[in-house]
Write a protein that holds these residues in place. Structure first.
Motif, PDB file in Angstrom:
ATOM      1  N   GLY A 152       0.823  -1.206   0.000  1.00 33.15           N
ATOM      2  CA  GLY A 152       0.000   0.000   0.000  1.00 33.15           C
ATOM      3  C   GLY A 152       0.854   1.252   0.000  1.00 33.15           C
ATOM      4  O   GLY A 152       0.528   2.256  -0.649  1.00 33.15           O
ATOM      5  N   SER A 153       1.973   1.201   0.731  1.00 34.53           N
ATOM      6  CA  SER A 153       2.862   2.362   0.815  1.00 34.53           C
ATOM      7  C   SER A 153       3.555   2.638  -0.518  1.00 34.53           C
ATOM      8  O   SER A 153       3.854   3.790  -0.849  1.00 34.53           O
ATOM      9  N   TYR A 154       3.821   1.586  -1.276  1.00 29.16           N
ATOM     10  CA  TYR A 154       4.387   1.765  -2.616  1.00 29.16           C
ATOM     11  C   TYR A 154       3.424   2.593  -3.468  1.00 29.16           C
ATOM     12  O   TYR A 154       3.837   3.536  -4.157  1.00 29.16           O
ATOM     13  N   LEU A 155       2.147   2.253  -3.402  1.00 37.11           N
ATOM     14  CA  LEU A 155       1.155   3.010  -4.160  1.00 37.11           C
ATOM     15  C   LEU A 155       1.105   4.467  -3.696  1.00 37.11           C
ATOM     16  O   LEU A 155       0.948   5.386  -4.510  1.00 37.11           O
ATOM     17  N   ALA A 156       1.258   4.677  -2.393  1.00 30.38           N
ATOM     18  CA  ALA A 156       1.293   6.044  -1.861  1.00 30.38           C
ATOM     19  C   ALA A 156       2.496   6.798  -2.411  1.00 30.38           C
ATOM     20  O   ALA A 156       2.419   8.000  -2.693  1.00 30.38           O
ATOM     21  N   GLY A 157       3.610   6.088  -2.557  1.00 30.03           N
ATOM     22  CA  GLY A 157       4.807   6.716  -3.128  1.00 30.03           C
ATOM     23  C   GLY A 157       4.596   7.128  -4.571  1.00 30.03           C
ATOM     24  O   GLY A 157       5.026   8.215  -4.997  1.00 30.03           O
ATOM     25  N   VAL A 158       3.913   6.277  -5.334  1.00 36.02           N
ATOM     26  CA  VAL A 158       3.583   6.621  -6.723  1.00 36.02           C
ATOM     27  C   VAL A 158       2.712   7.867  -6.749  1.00 36.02           C
ATOM     28  O   VAL A 158       2.960   8.810  -7.519  1.00 36.02           O
ATOM     29  N   ALA A 159       1.679   7.888  -5.910  1.00 37.81           N
ATOM     30  CA  ALA A 159       0.764   9.033  -5.852  1.00 37.81           C
ATOM     31  C   ALA A 159       1.491  10.302  -5.432  1.00 37.81           C
ATOM     32  O   ALA A 159       1.276  11.381  -6.003  1.00 37.81           O
ATOM     33  N   ALA A 160       2.373  10.176  -4.435  1.00 45.02           N
ATOM     34  CA  ALA A 160       3.115  11.346  -3.938  1.00 45.02           C
ATOM     35  C   ALA A 160       4.007  11.921  -5.028  1.00 45.02           C
ATOM     36  O   ALA A 160       4.070  13.142  -5.225  1.00 45.02           O
ATOM     37  N   ALA A 161       4.710  11.048  -5.741  1.00 42.64           N
ATOM     38  CA  ALA A 161       5.616  11.511  -6.797  1.00 42.64           C
ATOM     39  C   ALA A 161       4.847  12.204  -7.920  1.00 42.64           C
ATOM     40  O   ALA A 161       5.306  13.198  -8.487  1.00 42.64           O
ATOM     41  N   LYS A 162       3.666  11.682  -8.225  1.00 43.94           N
ATOM     42  CA  LYS A 162       2.846  12.270  -9.278  1.00 43.94           C
ATOM     43  C   LYS A 162       2.230  13.605  -8.846  1.00 43.94           C
ATOM     44  O   LYS A 162       2.066  14.523  -9.662  1.00 43.94           O
ATOM     45  N   ALA A 163       1.878  13.721  -7.577  1.00 38.67           N
ATOM     46  CA  ALA A 163       1.211  14.928  -7.083  1.00 38.67           C
ATOM     47  C   ALA A 163       2.182  16.050  -6.746  1.00 38.67           C
ATOM     48  O   ALA A 163       1.810  17.224  -6.744  1.00 38.67           O
ATOM     49  N   SER A 164       3.435  15.699  -6.465  1.00 42.41           N
ATOM     50  CA  SER A 164       4.410  16.704  -6.032  1.00 42.41           C
ATOM     51  C   SER A 164       4.793  17.657  -7.161  1.00 42.41           C
ATOM     52  O   SER A 164       5.030  17.237  -8.299  1.00 42.41           O
ATOM     53  N   LYS A 165       4.883  18.924  -6.835  1.00 42.16           N
ATOM     54  CA  LYS A 165       5.326  19.944  -7.791  1.00 42.16           C
ATOM     55  C   LYS A 165       6.764  20.375  -7.512  1.00 42.16           C
ATOM     56  O   LYS A 165       7.424  20.939  -8.379  1.00 42.16           O
ATOM     57  N   ALA A 185       9.915   1.777   3.502  1.00 39.14           N
ATOM     58  CA  ALA A 185      10.536   1.091   2.370  1.00 39.14           C
ATOM     59  C   ALA A 185       9.641   1.128   1.136  1.00 39.14           C
ATOM     60  O   ALA A 185      10.087   1.459   0.030  1.00 39.14           O
ATOM     61  N   GLY A 186       8.378   0.789   1.311  1.00 44.57           N
ATOM     62  CA  GLY A 186       7.465   0.779   0.182  1.00 44.57           C
ATOM     63  C   GLY A 186       7.261   2.164  -0.396  1.00 44.57           C
ATOM     64  O   GLY A 186       7.237   2.350  -1.629  1.00 44.57           O
ATOM     65  N   PHE A 187       7.114   3.145   0.487  1.00 46.62           N
ATOM     66  CA  PHE A 187       6.874   4.518   0.036  1.00 46.62           C
ATOM     67  C   PHE A 187       8.048   5.044  -0.781  1.00 46.62           C
ATOM     68  O   PHE A 187       7.865   5.560  -1.898  1.00 46.62           O
ATOM     69  N   VAL A 188       9.246   4.905  -0.251  1.00 44.41           N
ATOM     70  CA  VAL A 188      10.436   5.402  -0.952  1.00 44.41           C
ATOM     71  C   VAL A 188      10.596   4.696  -2.296  1.00 44.41           C
ATOM     72  O   VAL A 188      10.897   5.330  -3.318  1.00 44.41           O
ATOM     73  N   GLN A 189      10.385   3.391  -2.314  1.00 42.50           N
ATOM     74  CA  GLN A 189      10.508   2.642  -3.560  1.00 42.50           C
ATOM     75  C   GLN A 189       9.502   3.130  -4.602  1.00 42.50           C
ATOM     76  O   GLN A 189       9.830   3.282  -5.787  1.00 42.50           O
ATOM     77  N   GLY A 190       8.265   3.381  -4.171  1.00 44.97           N
ATOM     78  CA  GLY A 190       7.243   3.870  -5.088  1.00 44.97           C
ATOM     79  C   GLY A 190       7.560   5.248  -5.628  1.00 44.97           C
ATOM     80  O   GLY A 190       7.340   5.533  -6.818  1.00 44.97           O
ATOM     81  N   VAL A 191       8.068   6.125  -4.756  1.00 52.20           N
ATOM     82  CA  VAL A 191       8.447   7.473  -5.196  1.00 52.20           C
ATOM     83  C   VAL A 191       9.548   7.403  -6.245  1.00 52.20           C
ATOM     84  O   VAL A 191       9.448   7.998  -7.330  1.00 52.20           O
ATOM     85  N   LYS A 192      10.602   6.666  -5.930  1.00 55.14           N
ATOM     86  CA  LYS A 192      11.769   6.608  -6.805  1.00 55.14           C
ATOM     87  C   LYS A 192      11.469   5.919  -8.131  1.00 55.14           C
ATOM     88  O   LYS A 192      12.036   6.268  -9.179  1.00 55.14           O
ATOM     89  N   PRO A 196      12.716   9.153 -10.414  1.00 55.49           N
ATOM     90  CA  PRO A 196      14.045   8.860  -9.850  1.00 55.49           C
ATOM     91  C   PRO A 196      14.760  10.089  -9.290  1.00 55.49           C
ATOM     92  O   PRO A 196      15.649   9.957  -8.444  1.00 55.49           O
ATOM     93  N   LYS A 197      14.366  11.268  -9.743  1.00 55.07           N
ATOM     94  CA  LYS A 197      15.024  12.495  -9.281  1.00 55.07           C
ATOM     95  C   LYS A 197      14.380  13.058  -8.011  1.00 55.07           C
ATOM     96  O   LYS A 197      14.894  14.010  -7.421  1.00 55.07           O
ATOM     97  N   ALA A 198      13.273  12.489  -7.598  1.00 57.54           N
ATOM     98  CA  ALA A 198      12.578  13.010  -6.412  1.00 57.54           C
ATOM     99  C   ALA A 198      13.404  12.789  -5.155  1.00 57.54           C
ATOM    100  O   ALA A 198      14.165  11.822  -5.047  1.00 57.54           O
ATOM    101  N   GLU A 199      13.237  13.691  -4.212  1.00 62.58           N
ATOM    102  CA  GLU A 199      13.915  13.585  -2.903  1.00 62.58           C
ATOM    103  C   GLU A 199      12.880  13.222  -1.838  1.00 62.58           C
ATOM    104  O   GLU A 199      11.824  13.856  -1.771  1.00 62.58           O
ATOM    105  N   VAL A 200      13.193  12.210  -1.039  1.00 62.62           N
ATOM    106  CA  VAL A 200      12.302  11.800   0.047  1.00 62.62           C
ATOM    107  C   VAL A 200      12.941  12.184   1.376  1.00 62.62           C
ATOM    108  O   VAL A 200      14.024  11.689   1.728  1.00 62.62           O
ATOM    109  N   LEU A 201      12.289  13.072   2.104  1.00 65.61           N
ATOM    110  CA  LEU A 201      12.741  13.463   3.438  1.00 65.61           C
ATOM    111  C   LEU A 201      12.127  12.494   4.443  1.00 65.61           C
ATOM    112  O   LEU A 201      10.916  12.335   4.481  1.00 65.61           O
TER     113      LEU A 201
END
Length: 352
Positions: A152-165, A185-192, A196-201
């Motif tokens: 589920g967190s992977y999906l959240a990472g995908v959504a976060a990366a898409k929504a982020s400006k 782990a899942g969130f960061v993986q989904g974002v990246k 790939p250029k996104a930064e996760v704090l």
């Protein structure tokens, strides 16, 4: 009509004393048996995790399962709240009182109940014990109700990366324990995987044995504000009650928050901030509780590991926010990621 009984720590102690007196008087049930099994009545209990009922997240999801069992199965429910700074001995006392009172099943909400359930389950072999979020303690009358939070967190990472400006997103973990590491782990993986250029704090609020990171909203609020100040415009908090503080700070800044465990867009206690809750990573804690209660009532109690993942809708991503439903590119990316995970094309990490 609701018949749920709430038991406080003081109430548990009093109940334990009263029940001890009954046991000394040779009640009709043997020690270690469940009175409900002899009377035919169905009673079920949940013992809450840190934060208790009203956390708008994990504990409230468990409560909904108990309430559903009441409404649909005619079960009489009991609830027991944690006390601040308690240890395993307090949990043993709480679970013992609930089991001795004839509740079956007795469900510990959270991994912190593992040592206590292992001990009490041996003393009450005819009672089924549910242990949510932990597989370290097993037994013939223990049901380990666990979830693929990382999916589920992977999906959240995908959504976060898409929504982020800004290309910066945040993850806030309540307490740095293996369970919450799965969310990270899942969130960061989904974002990246999405950008790939996104930064996760990343920030954890407390370290064990300090579990305030699951119960103090001010800690979540401060952490979120720090990430917002660094440019994060989407923040995902897996922090129980403390996560409500992160949602508040993110909402007031006009940025996106991602909820956890329950669909936090629909939680009454967070109504003031719902417009900025983009989505939530949901865990079907409610149905896991309901299903265990029903299995006991049906005479076929669940035992062993019962896992809830994407393939069985045991975890997922909520779409209650109307703004989320307008983000077609985001939705398409999430749906593709979900299919790839279920089909085995993506293996989601469980550690960062």
């Amino acid at each position: 009509m609701r018949r749920i009984t709430r038991i406080t720590t003081v109430g548990i102690a009093s109940a334990a004393l009263a029940l001890s007196a009954t046991a000394c008087g040779k009640s009709s049930t043997d020690a270690g048996s469940s009175p409900s099994s002899s009377t035919g009545a169905t009673k079920a209990a949940i013992a809450y995790d840190i934060g208790g009922r009203g956390d708008q997240s994990f504990n409230d999801a468990a409560y909904e399962g108990l309430k559903k069992a009441e409404d649909e199965l005619g079960v009489k429910g009991a609830e027991a709240e944690p006390s601040e700074g308690e240890g395993d001995a307090d949990k043993v006392q709480r679970l013992t009182a609930l089991a001795r009172a004839g509740n079956n099943p007795v469900i510990g909400v959270g991994f912190a109940y593992a040592p206590a359930i292992e001990k009490v389950a041996k003393a009450y072999p005819k009672t089924t014990f549910g242990l949510i979020d932990d597989t370290s303690k097993t037994g013939p009358n223990i049901a380990n109700l666990v979830f693929n939070e990382e999916q589920g967190s992977y999906l959240a990472g995908v959504a976060a990366a898409k929504a982020s400006k800004t290309g910066k997103v945040g993850f806030i973990g309540g307490v740095e324990v293996p369970l919450i590491k799965k969310f990270e782990a899942g969130f960061v993986q989904g974002v990246k995987a999405t950008n790939p250029k996104a930064e996760v704090l990343t920030q954890y609020l407390t370290q064990p044995p300090n579990f305030d990171g699951f119960s103090k909203p001010d800690l979540g609020k401060a952490a979120a504000q720090g990430q917002l100040d660094k440019g994060a415009d989407v923040i995902y908090a897996a922090a129980g009650l403390a996560g409500s503080g992160a949602i508040e700070a993110t909402s007031k800044a006009g940025k996106w928050a991602i909820g956890v465990d329950s669909d936090q867009y629909n939680q009454k206690g967070l109504a003031a901030y719902k417009a900025n809750i983009l989505t939530s990573v949901t865990k079907d804690v409610s149905d896991s509780v309901f299903n265990l209660i029903k299995s006991v009532k049906d005479g076929k109690p669940q035992t062993g590991e019962i896992r809830y993942g994407l393939a069985t809708d045991g975890v997922g991503l909520a779409d209650s926010n109307p703004e989320y439903k307008k983000m077609t590119d985001l939705i398409a990316a999430v749906e593709k990621a979900e299919k790839d995970i279920v089909d085995g094309k993506i293996t989601v990490k469980t550690t960062p």
